[in-house]
Each structure stands twice: as C-alpha cells, then as structure tokens.
Design an enzyme around this catalytic site. Structure first.
Site, mmCIF file in Angstrom:
data_model
loop_
_atom_site.group_PDB
_atom_site.id
_atom_site.type_symbol
_atom_site.label_atom_id
_atom_site.label_comp_id
_atom_site.label_asym_id
_atom_site.label_seq_id
_atom_site.Cartn_x
_atom_site.Cartn_y
_atom_site.Cartn_z
ATOM 1 N N ARG A 105 8.717 -43.721 -62.874
ATOM 2 C CA ARG A 105 9.388 -44.129 -61.647
ATOM 3 C C ARG A 105 8.722 -43.543 -60.418
ATOM 4 O O ARG A 105 8.623 -44.170 -59.384
ATOM 5 C CB ARG A 105 10.866 -43.699 -61.680
ATOM 6 N N HIS A 117 15.739 -49.531 -66.809
ATOM 7 C CA HIS A 117 15.281 -49.596 -68.210
ATOM 8 C C HIS A 117 14.974 -51.042 -68.607
ATOM 9 O O HIS A 117 13.981 -51.308 -69.287
ATOM 10 C CB HIS A 117 16.375 -49.072 -69.156
ATOM 11 N N SER A 166 20.313 -42.676 -65.458
ATOM 12 C CA SER A 166 21.591 -42.868 -66.149
ATOM 13 C C SER A 166 22.638 -41.893 -65.638
ATOM 14 O O SER A 166 23.804 -42.267 -65.444
ATOM 15 C CB SER A 166 21.395 -42.698 -67.656
ATOM 16 N N LYS A 188 21.878 -33.681 -75.191
ATOM 17 C CA LYS A 188 22.312 -34.200 -73.877
ATOM 18 C C LYS A 188 23.812 -34.485 -73.845
ATOM 19 O O LYS A 188 24.314 -34.909 -72.803
ATOM 20 C CB LYS A 188 21.553 -35.500 -73.555
#
Ligand code: COA
Length: 160
Positions: free
Chosen positions: A91, A18, A129, A42
C-alpha cells in the site's frame, strides 16, 4: 506451465483493498488461492470460517480464485497447494520493510516459492482491517472500504 499463487492474510475482515489486490493477482496467475490464516496471535474479531466465507462470497465472480484456510506456516501451505508464488499487496512505503522481511524469511524456508508484490490501488492505500473494525464499532460509515456483505456482518457483530 500453469502457475498457482497464494494471496495470504488474516482478512479480519476482507476489505475493498484486499479485493483490489486479489483481482489484479487473479489476472496474472492461472490459479489464485486466497489463504485465510488462522492468526490466533491477532485474536481475530471474526472466526476463521466466517472470514473464509466472506472472502469466498466477495470474490465469487473470479472463476480461477478459491479460498482455503490454513493454520501452520505459509510456506508449508504453499507447498501443500502446489503453489510457486506468494502474492502480497503493497500500500505504501511503510509496508515495504515488513514485507521484504517476510519474503526473505519465507525464501530462506522455501527457496522454490517466490514472493510477488502487487501495488494496491491508490484509493485504498490507507485502508486496513483494524481501521475498518474501529470505524464500524464507533458507528461510522464503512461502505467506501468494504463490500455491503462485510458491512452487514460488522453491524451484526457490533450489535452483540
Ligand atoms: N488493503 C487493505 N488492507 C490491507 C492490504 C490491502 N491491500 N494489505 C494489507 N492490509 C492490512 C491488513 O488488513 C492488516 O490489517 P490489520 O493489521 O489492521 O488487521 C494489515 O494490513 C497487515 O496485513 P498483513 O501483513 O497481510 O497481515 P495479516 O495478518 O493479514 O497476514 C500473514 C499475515 C498471514 C501473511 C502472515 O502472518 C503469515 O504468513 N502467517 C502464517 C505463519 C507464518 O508462516 N509465519 C512466518 C512468516 S515469515
């Protein structure tokens, strides 16, 4: 004309991937706002203010970056902040389909806000993450993926 961009995410926690994307975006736009989303769906590991504080600290060297939290729609947050650009990191090809869907949905809701994709640095393409949280929870070394401040926060959280 000054351009303000928003880089949104849950940042649970912020990773070196990030930071890499944010650093590239900070060079491209006059102002960069890191939008830390509440993302209640989440069930984040770190609470919203803690995520926001960690992002602020790891990006403190960038004078044109500030960090804000938001709870509603990203496009509403963008309008409220007078931002005309949303930044998203890519990514791998696997990110592409979801990211284009998000970009098109956001464009439908707010045609004046453009999404710009930034290619993440190759050494972080496999970092996420949740993977960082899992490695830390299992006692692994996450120092190659997160700032030392985040590493300490993960250790502290996992001690509880
Ligand atoms: N480096 C490291 N990890 C990265 C990364 C990078 N460059 N880019 C993405 N990731 C990781 C994230 O850490 C996250 O990992 P996790 O799922 O293991 O936690 C994962 O990839 C997905 O990231 P992202 O797609 O950015 O999801 P997010 O939950 O962090 O953020 C929002 C998504 C907040 C942008 C989106 O849900 C949103 O806009 N919410 C607001 C509500 C809204 O407007 N909804 C309608 C949207 S059309």
């Amino acid at each position: 004309m000054d351009i303000t961009a928003i880089y949104p995410g849950t940042f649970d926690p912020v990773t070196l991937g990030h930071i890499d994307v944010a650093g590239r975006a900070a060079k491209m736009f006059d102002q960069l706002i890191i939008g830390v989303a509440a993302s209640p769906g989440k069930q984040p590991h770190f609470d919203l203010n803690h995520r926001c504080d960690m992002v602020g600290e790891v990006l403190s060297e960038f004078s044109n970056v500030r960090v804000e939290t938001f709870t509603g729609l990203l496009v509403d947050f963008a309008k409220q902040q007078n931002a005309s650009v949303i930044v998203r990191g890519l990514r791998a090809v696997s990110d592409f389909e979801y990211e284009v869907q998000l970009a098109n949905l956001n464009r439908q809701m707010e045609p004046d806000v453009e999404t710009v994709f930034v290619a993440a640095a190759s050494q972080y393409t496999f970092v996420s993450s949740s993977i960082v949280r899992e490695i830390a929870a299992l006692g692994g070394d996450v120092s190659k993926f997160v700032d030392p401040l985040v590493e300490s926060a993960l250790k502290e959280r996992n001690r509880k």
